[in-house]
Design an enzyme around this catalytic site. Structure first.
Site, PDB file in Angstrom:
ATOM      1  N   LYS A   1       0.863  -1.195   0.000  1.00  0.00           N
ATOM      2  CA  LYS A   1       0.000   0.000   0.000  1.00  0.00           C
ATOM      3  C   LYS A   1       0.891   1.234   0.000  1.00  0.00           C
ATOM      4  CE  LYS A   1      -3.935   2.038   2.554  1.00  0.00           C
ATOM      5  NZ  LYS A   1      -4.840   1.908   3.710  1.00  0.00           N
TER       6      LYS A   1
ATOM      7  N   SER B   1      -9.889   2.302   2.770  1.00  0.00           N
ATOM      8  CA  SER B   1      -8.926   2.977   1.924  1.00  0.00           C
ATOM      9  C   SER B   1      -7.938   2.041   1.246  1.00  0.00           C
ATOM     10  CB  SER B   1      -8.131   3.986   2.763  1.00  0.00           C
ATOM     11  OG  SER B   1      -7.304   3.301   3.694  1.00  0.00           O
TER      12      SER B   1
ATOM     13  N   SER C   1     -10.426   0.225   7.126  1.00  0.00           N
ATOM     14  CA  SER C   1      -9.789   0.283   5.806  1.00  0.00           C
ATOM     15  C   SER C   1      -9.123  -0.994   5.342  1.00  0.00           C
ATOM     16  CB  SER C   1      -8.768   1.420   5.771  1.00  0.00           C
ATOM     17  OG  SER C   1      -9.429   2.648   5.615  1.00  0.00           O
TER      18      SER C   1
END
Ligand SMILES: [Mg+2]
Ligand SMILES: [Zn+2]
Lengths: 95, 493, 491
Positions: B78, B158, B182
């Site tokens: 990420k 997210s 998330s």
């Protein structure tokens, strides 16, 4: 509590975010929607309750007083938009 | 054999160990899949040269009989984790050109264990979002579609890039972060497994901060076992993070398959929210039934402050974020927009560098911390956090080992579908996951079935502090009962 | 504290007498090797951004880890200020934007500081003593440094100081004159230096004061105060207070009112002026730093630090008065610096304390002052000075010769006893030799002998002549006695 345009501008300035005249109204509406949403917390009886200061109970780790870092000014300024002699440069600040 | 990128992480590990496959082949298969999947926009940056170099080194280690736990396994990172010499954007324009001279603790742990980096995964800007529509680098498209529709769906957020890449087999597993849901919400939306470990299990050092008291890293992968393997490498003590626990890392993989016999699973009545789709209620009941069949005791419990978690979160998280994001000022790194003076430079830089959702949260956070409002908002919200944690403590003290809830109030929605709604509607996505962050507990999302539109739905298990092992054991029981969900074919390729 | 108004402290305005009220926030750099929350060095004078870690530069994802020594130093200081030590304190973020504040916030302590109320006893030159209340002491990060005159349009930012540990020591508004304020800072600095928790080097900015000044008519409630930022010498603190008090009095006597604001003291112009950059309404949005857990320790930790504290100036002074019979003033002079006190004690040990004090204060300090030297750089060691004091006490040399000897030791060094031997500086105590000299002078000056009978003050002249004749080495007491006897002077 609800925020007016003047408050939106004050908050935006505190947060150092430029807002255009067109943005102020919608931003205010969004902030008010969020504030209205969180208003339900007023219904909770929190008397005698300690606010959470650490998520899990543990003792804070500490470092020894030993120099273990520094001497890497090139790394420190490597991503800077403007530098000279390893100083960061900014528009002149008047004191 | 099907393409190596269809393997689970555990299968790939075993194939490498047995030398049925080389790390370079495995990596190349992923790089090829990534190249064909750019329409999903899951990666913001592919690092093929680095990936192949790392894979080559892994092949050497394997040949020398020195394979480490994750040797040669290609992962996506990420883009909130700082990676040395590799641009790290946090999904924001303000960090478009930022190249860290350091490696996050979590990613460094993975490289220490031999994993291969494929690239950096898209995310909501500064991890603020539940749909991956706030990234400055474009929306992530879910590999899932509704039955008979080609409407583009969100992967959740997210960690939307992480979830989409794992579901689309663009990596064996991915790092993710979870501040209010998330990891678990995008895992649920994409039919993948995601665990947010206990706050303090993974070091936050080198991960771009959103809300410090809530942020926690964890993995997203295709199976419970894969998540257990990855978390074992990602987590562990770190003297550089004062909030990281000094606890040894258990053998998480060993907990997978342990079963639920003798465990007590709590079903919190407050999670039965108004307007919850009947499919979700049915899935939840089904999950409880599976666990009961597997030998667990099901117990109705009450977590009375559940309803206040989300509003309290929308005070605490923006407050911390408003302060954490103050460092993006155009002085030392990142975007700078020139200004007439220093204040003008700050304001222009931050106005241009931050997207709308980030600005909104900074504004809310600034407001709730400002003079005259601090006690009414922030202090009250932190008191409510104490009450939320007490709810859980009471349930655990009462003999509950883990708590079963739905992961999300709905399946994935369409890109743009909630664009015009007021921000609160989007925030409601996190209604089931956010309590866990507020209390610092571990939570796992495991796929449990499909809804009527053919979209995956997940169940969430919430554990005691630092008892991720029970979550892996319980989630794997659900996974086994539900049968692994068939992931969508590569329509994007 | 200072309940009644002392008229001597009042400032005369054009119309009225005014009382000045002063409180201070002292920022003292903690003596430590590494910074408060990072492993970068605190050493002064590095190249730009050289003593900077990624934490100090607030790179994304960087986290603070507290330096245990800085905590100990704050507790030690708290103990030295006889203050409440809080076993649990909290670090807060003070949020504001400034180019030399990389995080966009300063980590400080707001609601729950590490040290609570204490006090400092301050001796004034006129012999009076005041007690200044300490409100609190907290730990916080220093900011970086901006240089403004390198370039016409740019400021240069260096973060070497960023993150260095500071103790902010906040006094109550208990000070009533610039003299008191200067004496307070002097005393506080002495205590910090004794404790070894801050070197007190004001030139390097390691100790600086924010001075809150207001004025009022005696008996009136407190007036509006102005804060004069970052005054970096004790002399300037005094000047800044005087200047600011007079500015406020002039405004009030003109019928105006004081605006609460932050001001800067310009020593060159001798004025204070408003700091525009700080004028903007501040809203620091303090909240507990979520990257740091509360700072907690037990009483045993505090007790161990207390047990290791050095003797502090007040105790030392009392001991010097009690053990060595010194005046409070002399004792105060000697304890102002720990090194001076140690030096004095080394000289006084086993000797006459008053004589030792006399030599240390008048001869040694006088000479050091003249040369601009500190006690650490003295060319005359405590052993050497002690030997000189011994030689006087033993009657080997006279006080006058001792001064010559001191000069020789200062410039040339050497063992005083050996020098006295080698250079024939010994006092003549042999009565026969003195008597011969006295007889010779009496014989040569019959007229003066006659006069002396009527005018005994002429004795001094005879003494002088005798000393001259003996090269200053005659024992003055013996000379006196002999002359009195021979001249027939009573007493
Ligand atoms: Mg202050
Ligand atoms: Zn301060």
């Amino acid at each position: 509590m609800s925020v007016d345009e003047k408050t939106v501008r004050r908050i935006a300035h505190l947060a150092r975010i430029a807002v255009t005249d067109e943005e102020v109204g919608p931003l205010g509406a969004e902030l008010n929607a969020i504030l209205a949403f969180v208003e339900q917390l007023d219904a909770v009886d929190v008397s005698g309750v300690e606010p959470m200061t650490s998520v899990l109970p543990m003792a804070m780790k500490k470092r020894e007083d030993v120099v273990t870092d520094g001497g890497r000014a090139d790394d420190v300024v490597a991503n800077a938009p403007e530098t000279e002699d390893n100083y960061f440069l900014v528009p002149k600040v008047v004191e | 054999m099907s393409s190596p990128n269809e393997l689970t992480l555990a299968e790939a590990r075993d194939a490498l160990k047995a030398k049925r496959l080389s790390a370079r082949e495995l990596t190349q298969a992923h790089l090829d899949a990534m190249a064909k999947a750019r329409a999903l926009n899951a990666y913001v940056l592919e690092t093929p040269d680095r990936a192949l170099a790392m894979a080559g080194a892994s092949d050497g280690k394997i040949a020398a009989g020195e394979a480490r736990p994750l040797e040669g396994l290609p992962l996506g990172i990420k883009d909130l984790f700082c990676t040395h010499g590799v641009t790290t954007t946090a999904g924001s324009k303000i960090l478009e050109t930022f190249e860290p001279h350091y490696e996050s603790a979590v990613s460094a742990n993975l490289w220490r264990d031999g994993a291969v980096m494929l690239g950096k995964l898209n995310l909501d800007e500064f991890a603020m979002g539940s749909s991956n529509e706030t990234s400055a680098y474009g929306d992530v498209v879910s590999p899932w579609r509704r039955n008979g529709s080609d409407a583009r769906l969100v992967p959740g957020g997210s960690s939307g890039g992480s979830a989409a890449a794992v579901a689309a087999r663009l990596c064996l597993g991915a790092t993710a972060t979870d501040t209010g849901g998330s990891i678990r919400q995008p895992a649920a939306f994409t039919g993948t497994v995601g665990i947010k470990p206990t706050y303090g299990r993974c070091s936050r050092w080198g991960t771009v901060a959103f809300a410090s008291s809530l942020d926690q890293a964890g993995p997203i992968a295709r199976t419970v076992r894969d998540c257990a393997i990855l978390l074992g490498s990602m987590s562990g003590p770190d003297p550089r993070d004062t909030t990281c626990a000094d606890l040894p890392v258990p053998d998480f993989e060993a907990a997978v398959g342990r079963g639920v016999k003798g465990l007590t699973i709590g079903i919190p009545r407050e999670y039965r929210v108004d307007g919850m789709p009947t499919e979700i209620q049915a899935l939840w009941d089904q999950g409880a039934a599976w666990l009961k069949e597997a030998g667990a005791t099901i117990k109705d419990i009450s977590l009375p402050h559940t309803a206040y978690a989300l509003p309290a979160y929308y005070i605490v998280a923006p407050a911390e974020a408003s302060s954490n994001l103050a460092r993006y000022d155009g002085v030392r790194y990142g975007l700078r927009v020139p200004g007439a003076n220093i204040a003008d430079m700050y304001e222009k830089t931050r106005a241009a560098g931050f997207g709308r959702e980030v600005k909104r949260r900074i504004m809310i956070g600034t407001y709730v911390l400002s003079a005259g409002y601090y006690d009414a908002y922030y202090v009250r919200a932190q008191k409510i956090r104490t009450l939320i944690r007490r709810d859980f403590e009471a349930a655990y003290a009462d003999g509950v080992d883990a708590i079963l809830t739905p992961a999300t109030p709905s399946s994935a929605f369409g890109i743009g579908e909630k664009a015009s709604a007021d921000p609160v509607e989007m925030y409601l996505n996190d209604v089931f996951t956010v309590t866990v962050n507020m209390a610092g507990l571990p939570g796992i999302s495991v796929p449990a079935g499909l809804d009527g539109q053919g979209l995956p739905l997940g169940l969430q298990l919430i554990g005691r502090p630092f008892d991720e092992e029970t979550l892996f054991a319980t989630a794997q029981t659900i996974e086994a009962a539900a049968g692994r969900i068939a992931l969508p074919g590569a329509w994007w390729a | 504290m200072n309940a009644s108004v002392d008229p001597k402290k009042l400032i005369k305005g054009g119309l009225h007498d005014w009382e000045v009220i002063v409180g201070m926030e002292i920022h003292a750099q903690v003596t430590s090797r590494a910074k408060l929350f990072s492993g970068a060095s605190t050493a002064f004078g590095a190249e730009p951004n050289d003593h900077v870690s990624l934490v100090d530069a607030a790179m994304p994802g960087m986290l603070p880890v507290i330096n245990a020594e800085c905590v100990s130093q704050a507790v030690r200081t708290g103990l030295g200020l006889k203050a409440q030590i809080n076993l649990r304190s909290v670090f807060d973020r003070k949020n504001y934007f400034y180019p030399d504040l990389p995080q966009g916030y300063q980590i400080s302590q707001y609601k729950d500081p590490i040290v609570g109320e204490g006090e400092v006893t301050v001796d004034m030159a006129d012999g009076t003593t005041i007690t200044v209340g300490i409100e609190r002491l907290h730990l916080e990060q220093d900011a970086g440094k901006s240089l403004h005159d390198q370039d016409p349009t740019r400021s240069f930012v260096d973060l070497n100081r960023s993150g260095v540990a500071l103790m902010e020591i906040v006094s109550r508004p208990d000070l009533r004159s610039s003299e008191e304020a200067k004496a307070y800072v002097t005393k506080l600095r002495t205590i910090l230096r004794y404790l070894g928790t801050c070197d007190g080097d004001m030139e390097k900015g390691n100790l600086r004061a924010d001075v809150n000044v207001s004025v009022r008519r005696p008996g009136d409630p407190l007036g509006t105060r102005c804060e004069i930022k970052n005054v970096n010498s004790i002399r300037f603190i005094g000047q800044a207070i005087e200047t600011e008090a007079r500015r406020q009095i002039a405004i009030l006597e003109d019928g105006g009112s004081i605006q609460q604001e932050t001001r800067l003291f310009d020593p060159g112009k001798g004025e204070t002026r408003s700091m525009r950059s700080k004028e903007e309404a501040h809203d620091y949005r303090y909240f507990p730093d979520p990257d740091l857990l509360p700072l907690e320790f037990d009483q045993a930790y505090v007790d161990a630090l207390a047990a290791g504290l050095p003797e502090l100036p007040d105790a030392k002074k009392a001991r010097f008065v009690g053990d060595f019979g010194l005046s409070a003033y002399d004792a105060g002079v000697l304890v102002a610096e720990r090194a001076s006190a140690d030096y004095y004690e080394a000289v006084a040990r086993g000797r006459d304390g008053k004589a030792a004090a006399n030599w240390v204060i008048n001869e040694l300090f006088g000479r050091l002052n003249k040369e601009g030297l500190t006690i650490e750089a003295t060319p005359v060691s405590a052993d050497q000075l002690g030997a000189i004091v011994d030689l006087i006490g033993e009657g080997v040399i006279s006080g006058k010769i001792a001064k010559d000897l001191f000069e020789i030791v200062w410039t040339e060094g050497g063992d005083p006893r050996a020098l006295v031997e080698a250079r024939g500086m010994k006092q003549v105590t042999d009565t026969g030799a003195i008597e011969a000299a006295v007889d010779a002078i009496i014989a040569a000056n019959p007229d003066k002998v006659e006069q002396a009978k009527a005018k005994p003050t002429l004795l001094g002249w005879f003494v002088g002549q005798t000393m001259k004749a003996t090269g200053g080495k005659a024992n003055p007491a013996a000379v006196n006695a002999l002359l009195k006897e021979k001249l027939g002077i009573e007493g």
